[in-house]
Design a protein around this motif. Structure first.
Motif, PDB file in Angstrom:
ATOM      1  N   ASN B  49     -32.745 -46.036  84.374  1.00 19.01           N
ATOM      2  CA  ASN B  49     -33.776 -45.071  84.781  1.00 19.01           C
ATOM      3  C   ASN B  49     -35.167 -45.521  84.346  1.00 19.01           C
ATOM      4  OD1 ASN B  49     -31.837 -43.493  85.927  1.00 19.01           O
ATOM      5  ND2 ASN B  49     -31.655 -42.098  84.184  1.00 19.01           N
ATOM      6  N   LEU B  54     -37.876 -43.905  86.729  1.00 18.15           N
ATOM      7  CA  LEU B  54     -37.448 -42.522  86.933  1.00 18.15           C
ATOM      8  C   LEU B  54     -37.523 -41.758  85.614  1.00 18.15           C
ATOM      9  CD1 LEU B  54     -34.344 -43.151  89.191  1.00 18.15           C
ATOM     10  CD2 LEU B  54     -36.495 -42.125  89.889  1.00 18.15           C
ATOM     11  N   ARG B  82     -42.531 -46.914  92.484  1.00 19.14           N
ATOM     12  CA  ARG B  82     -41.123 -46.867  92.930  1.00 19.14           C
ATOM     13  C   ARG B  82     -41.031 -47.189  94.406  1.00 19.14           C
ATOM     14  NH1 ARG B  82     -40.517 -42.131  89.568  1.00 19.14           N
ATOM     15  NH2 ARG B  82     -40.940 -40.758  91.324  1.00 19.14           N
ATOM     16  N   ASN B  83     -41.934 -46.583  95.156  1.00 16.34           N
ATOM     17  CA  ASN B  83     -41.898 -46.772  96.606  1.00 16.34           C
ATOM     18  C   ASN B  83     -42.109 -48.233  96.984  1.00 16.34           C
ATOM     19  OD1 ASN B  83     -43.624 -46.681  99.386  1.00 16.34           O
ATOM     20  ND2 ASN B  83     -42.024 -45.106  99.323  1.00 16.34           N
ATOM     21  N   PHE B  88     -33.419 -47.952  95.358  1.00 19.75           N
ATOM     22  CA  PHE B  88     -32.344 -47.334  94.567  1.00 19.75           C
ATOM     23  C   PHE B  88     -31.052 -47.203  95.368  1.00 19.75           C
ATOM     24  CE2 PHE B  88     -36.157 -45.674  92.513  1.00 19.75           C
ATOM     25  CZ  PHE B  88     -35.875 -45.907  91.181  1.00 19.75           C
ATOM     26  N   PHE B  90     -27.434 -45.131  94.573  1.00 18.01           N
ATOM     27  CA  PHE B  90     -26.795 -44.239  93.582  1.00 18.01           C
ATOM     28  C   PHE B  90     -25.302 -44.107  93.855  1.00 18.01           C
ATOM     29  CE2 PHE B  90     -31.172 -42.788  94.185  1.00 18.01           C
ATOM     30  CZ  PHE B  90     -31.647 -42.814  92.886  1.00 18.01           C
ATOM     31  N   ASN B  94     -26.909 -39.896  97.496  1.00 14.32           N
ATOM     32  CA  ASN B  94     -28.196 -39.197  97.562  1.00 14.32           C
ATOM     33  C   ASN B  94     -28.918 -39.364  98.895  1.00 14.32           C
ATOM     34  OD1 ASN B  94     -28.105 -37.896  95.134  1.00 14.32           O
ATOM     35  ND2 ASN B  94     -29.156 -39.516  94.006  1.00 14.32           N
ATOM     36  N   LEU B  95     -28.153 -39.160  99.959  1.00 12.06           N
ATOM     37  CA  LEU B  95     -28.803 -39.103 101.278  1.00 12.06           C
ATOM     38  C   LEU B  95     -29.215 -37.659 101.514  1.00 12.06           C
ATOM     39  CD1 LEU B  95     -26.252 -41.223 103.345  1.00 12.06           C
ATOM     40  CD2 LEU B  95     -28.339 -41.994 102.205  1.00 12.06           C
ATOM     41  N   LEU B  96     -30.270 -37.462 102.310  1.00 11.50           N
ATOM     42  CA  LEU B  96     -30.638 -36.083 102.662  1.00 11.50           C
ATOM     43  C   LEU B  96     -29.664 -35.602 103.749  1.00 11.50           C
ATOM     44  CD1 LEU B  96     -34.536 -36.069 102.703  1.00 11.50           C
ATOM     45  CD2 LEU B  96     -32.952 -35.434 100.884  1.00 11.50           C
ATOM     46  N   PHE B  98     -29.547 -33.297 105.890  1.00  8.86           N
ATOM     47  CA  PHE B  98     -29.985 -32.793 107.198  1.00  8.86           C
ATOM     48  C   PHE B  98     -30.704 -33.859 108.025  1.00  8.86           C
ATOM     49  CE2 PHE B  98     -33.050 -31.695 103.940  1.00  8.86           C
ATOM     50  CZ  PHE B  98     -34.229 -32.204 104.452  1.00  8.86           C
ATOM     51  N   LYS B  99     -30.663 -35.113 107.516  1.00 10.30           N
ATOM     52  CA  LYS B  99     -31.279 -36.189 108.286  1.00 10.30           C
ATOM     53  C   LYS B  99     -30.198 -37.187 108.690  1.00 10.30           C
ATOM     54  CE  LYS B  99     -35.927 -36.152 106.312  1.00 10.30           C
ATOM     55  NZ  LYS B  99     -36.773 -36.300 107.502  1.00 10.30           N
ATOM     56  N   GLU B 103     -33.136 -41.613 110.046  1.00 11.20           N
ATOM     57  CA  GLU B 103     -34.193 -40.860 109.358  1.00 11.20           C
ATOM     58  C   GLU B 103     -34.100 -41.019 107.849  1.00 11.20           C
ATOM     59  OE1 GLU B 103     -34.235 -37.558 112.914  1.00 11.20           O
ATOM     60  OE2 GLU B 103     -32.959 -37.320 111.159  1.00 11.20           O
ATOM     61  N   LEU B 107     -37.120 -42.838 105.518  1.00  8.70           N
ATOM     62  CA  LEU B 107     -37.882 -41.928 104.643  1.00  8.70           C
ATOM     63  C   LEU B 107     -38.878 -42.633 103.706  1.00  8.70           C
ATOM     64  CD1 LEU B 107     -38.266 -38.950 104.117  1.00  8.70           C
ATOM     65  CD2 LEU B 107     -36.446 -39.040 102.412  1.00  8.70           C
ATOM     66  N   PRO B 108     -38.487 -43.719 103.013  1.00 13.26           N
ATOM     67  CA  PRO B 108     -39.470 -44.370 102.119  1.00 13.26           C
ATOM     68  C   PRO B 108     -40.713 -44.835 102.868  1.00 13.26           C
ATOM     69  CG  PRO B 108     -37.268 -45.160 101.633  1.00 13.26           C
ATOM     70  CD  PRO B 108     -37.168 -44.351 102.897  1.00 13.26           C
ATOM     71  N   ARG B 155     -31.584 -48.064 103.058  1.00 12.24           N
ATOM     72  CA  ARG B 155     -32.775 -47.322 102.648  1.00 12.24           C
ATOM     73  C   ARG B 155     -33.471 -48.017 101.480  1.00 12.24           C
ATOM     74  NH1 ARG B 155     -31.887 -41.284 100.586  1.00 12.24           N
ATOM     75  NH2 ARG B 155     -31.038 -42.450  98.819  1.00 12.24           N
TER      76      ARG B 155
END
Lengths: 418, 233
Positions: B49, B54, B82-83, B88, B90, B94-96, B98-99, B103, B107-108, B155
């Motif tokens: 981390n 993080l 970070r961007n 990362f 995991f 840790n995908l969203l 609803f996307k 997408e 995202l980044p 991603r």
């Protein structure tokens, strides 16, 4: 870039339908109920108001009955009859009068039969002879056709009348012309020159026929007697003083004891409307109490939903932060999202509730569906918009606090949250 | 590439204060693929981390790709670094939810201000590269664990970061899928990316260039059985 952010937000809103609907519904319902409530209150107010007659609100009416005390050698129970010369005396002796008028009556309370007919239809209605200025007191009569009586009708002894809508219904076929027609009152032919509606006494004041006093006295042989004297004060002079001074003049002219409470009947509209105003104040107080209660319930509701929906997004916030979203952008996104949803939902709530009120108005107007004490509900747009802004603002704050927290916790902790 | 010197990390305050990292000194070179192991509570996740910005550290020196990382790093600055520098992966993906895959991968790039059309185009190409070209419009709940992890790796790669940090990337996967994902990591490594994998599986560690063993907040020599299995491979 702004458009892209907006697209991202719209997308999130679309993909989280349940959350959006719940949030929106909180606001929608709050506004919807509040507007309905305030509208209903206004309807109640107008309903009560509509049972008032169309008189100006500060008029004072005098009439006379029997004396209840002996005075100056005159016996008790003597009938007092007001005359046209009383009018002249009042005019000469009392200052501060704006309008002075009088009415004389056939029918109804006098139990005299009055036959009114037109062609083959007939009915019995009270007929009033009214002095010049009378219609300045019955200011709020609603004329459907023709005109009101004026002073020339009085001075020229014209045999003309204005009739109420209920009279026209009884004497004329539906949609037939009324103004310009002759009707016959106790065998005397008079011309109708106006058709009015008077909401007083729940519409029963529309069962009347009015005629100029001079022509009336000659036609129906009432001599110089009158039944009622009506007075309005000039601006700046008080009703109380007028009542005192006019009573004094009348007592003096008709030999009434100053202690006789019965002989003169006085009806002061201003006093009556004061009572009504007190009622309205109470009704308003109640409405505001319930309205603010509804608003408070809405505020609690929207706060709950916002807090839960942001909690639910903690993980999403953590992921977004790990991928490089600055905290401010998280807050801005959540705020924009909640504003979009709440404003839109509140707007819909406004449209639906105002629409419902208008729908009621439309049907009650066209179908003639009139309920006593409830009429024409409407809402003050300014108040509705203020209420909406309060809810939207509270929703934004309620969302902002947890969003700010979520934006501050480390992304690791946020991502771990389930 | 990554340079740590005497990194200390504490959790809590005063009496209940926990000294988690007790002076870690570590260098990871450009293009290396290393693994970090250690028993639970050894501080390996904390270290990852901190490497990934993080979490903050309390003391020591950290250089990431010639950038000095301050102990007082603001969250805004950390997010930006970070961007740009870190990808990362995991254990729990840790995908969203609803996307869809594209997408999520894109995202980044959204946080870099790249246009939607452009970033979706790049994301699609990246999904092709990790072998998920045919699943580009699937939602996370329509994908298997291995597929989700491929999306997560895509991603992580989309911003062309300096280093990929993977926290137990195969922890939630069966052995066949683990092999596939490790192969993907090796492919990425072969293209010259620096990769750091935290794991507790020896089989994973064996496939990396170097193993860093943590014990009680210090870098230590791996225990004998780990050494033995490393030598066997």
């Amino acid at each position: 870039m702004i458009w892209d952010s907006l697209q991202e937000i719209l997308f999130t809103i679309k993909q989280n339908r349940l959350r959006t609907i719940l949030t929106g519904f909180g606001i929608f319902w709050g506004i919807f109920m509040l507007v309905l409530l305030l509208g209903a209150g206004e309807g109640l107010k107008r309903g009560i108001e509509s049972t008032f007659s169309s008189d100006v609100r500060n008029a004072i009416w005098f009439s006379a009955t029997k004396t209840s005390l002996p005075y100056k050698g005159l016996a008790i129970d003597r009938y007092i009859r007001l005359t046209e010369s009383d009018l002249v005396a009042i005019k000469q002796q009392v200052k501060g009068i704006d309008i002075l008028s009088a009415e004389q009556q056939l029918g109804s309370s006098n139990r005299e039969p009055v036959y009114v007919s037109h062609k083959n239809k007939s009915g019995s209605f009270p007929v009033y002879g009214v002095a010049a200025g009378y219609f300045s007191i019955k200011k709020f009569q609603d004329y459907h056709d023709g005109r009101r009586l004026n002073d020339f009708d009085e001075y020229e002894n014209r045999k003309v009348v204005v009739i109420g809508t209920k009279v026209a219904q009884a004497l004329f076929p539906p949609n037939a012309p009324v103004v310009g027609q002759q009707i016959i009152i106790n065998g005397v032919s008079v011309m109708v020159i106006g058709l009015f509606y008077d909401p007083g006494w729940e519409g029963r004041m529309s069962e009347r026929i009015y005629m100029p006093l001079s022509a009336y006295q000659k036609t129906f042989g009432k001599g110089r007697y009158i039944q009622m004297i009506a007075v309005t004060p000039k601006t700046g002079s008080s009703n109380k003083r007028l009542v005192e001074q006019i009573s004094a003049v009348l007592r003096d002219r008709h030999q009434i004891s100053p202690d006789d409470k019965n002989a003169l009947r006085i009806f002061d509209m201003a006093e009556a409307s004061e009572n009504i105003n007190a009622t309205f104040f109470a009704v308003n107080l109640f409405l505001w109490f319930v309205g603010l209660g509804t608003l408070a319930a809405g505020m609690v509701g929207i706060s709950n939903i916002m807090i839960i929906s942001v909690k639910e997004r903690t993980q999403e916030i953590g992921i977004r932060k790990a991928l490089g979203s600055p905290p401010i952008k998280i807050i801005r996104t959540i705020l924009t999202e909640s504003l979009l949803v709440t404003v839109l939902a509140g707007y819909l709530g406004l449209i639906f509730s105002v629409g419902l009120l208008e729908l009621y108005n439309y049907f009650s107007d066209t179908a003639g569906l009139s309920t006593a004490y409830f009429k024409n509900p409407q809402v003050d747009m300014g108040i509705a918009l203020i209420a909406l802004s309060i809810l939207v603002f509270v929703g934004a704050i309620a969302g902002l606090i947890p969003a700010w927290h979520a934006a501050r916790v480390s992304p690791i902790e946020a991502m771990r949250a389930e | 590439m990554i340079f740590l010197e005497d990194i200390h990390k504490y959790y809590g305050h005063d009496a209940s204060r926990l000294h988690v990292l007790k002076g870690i000194t570590l260098e990871i070179n450009q293009g290396e693929m290393i693994s970090i192991m250690g028993s639970s509570g050894s501080g390996k996740s904390t270290l990852l981390n901190i490497l990934g910005l993080l979490d903050s550290f309390d003391q020591g020196q950290y250089h990431l790709a010639e950038t000095k990382i301050s102990t007082q790093l603001t969250e805004r600055k950390a997010a930006e670094l970070r961007n740009r520098f870190i990808g990362f992966v995991f254990q729990s993906f840790n995908l969203l939810p609803f996307k869809n895959a594209i997408e999520n991968v894109a995202l980044p790039l959204y946080y870099q201000g790249i246009s939607r059309k452009n970033r979706n185009y790049q994301a699609e190409a990246m999904l092709d590269k990790v072998g998920l070209g045919d699943r580009a419009t699937h939602m996370p709940n329509q994908m298997s664990g291995g597929q989700k992890q491929r999306v997560a790796i895509a991603r992580a790669l989309i911003t062309d970061p300096k280093v990929i940090l993977a926290d137990e990337p195969t922890g939630a996967l069966d052995s066949q899928t683990t092999e596939d994902i490790m192969q993907l990591f090796k492919d990425v490594h072969a293209e010259g990316k620096t990769i750091v994998i935290v794991t507790h599986e020896h089989e994973i560690a064996e496939q990396t260039d170097r193993l860093i063993w943590l014990k009680d907040g210090n870098v230590d020599l791996p225990p004998a059985e780990v050494m033995a299995s490393a030598e066997r491979s």
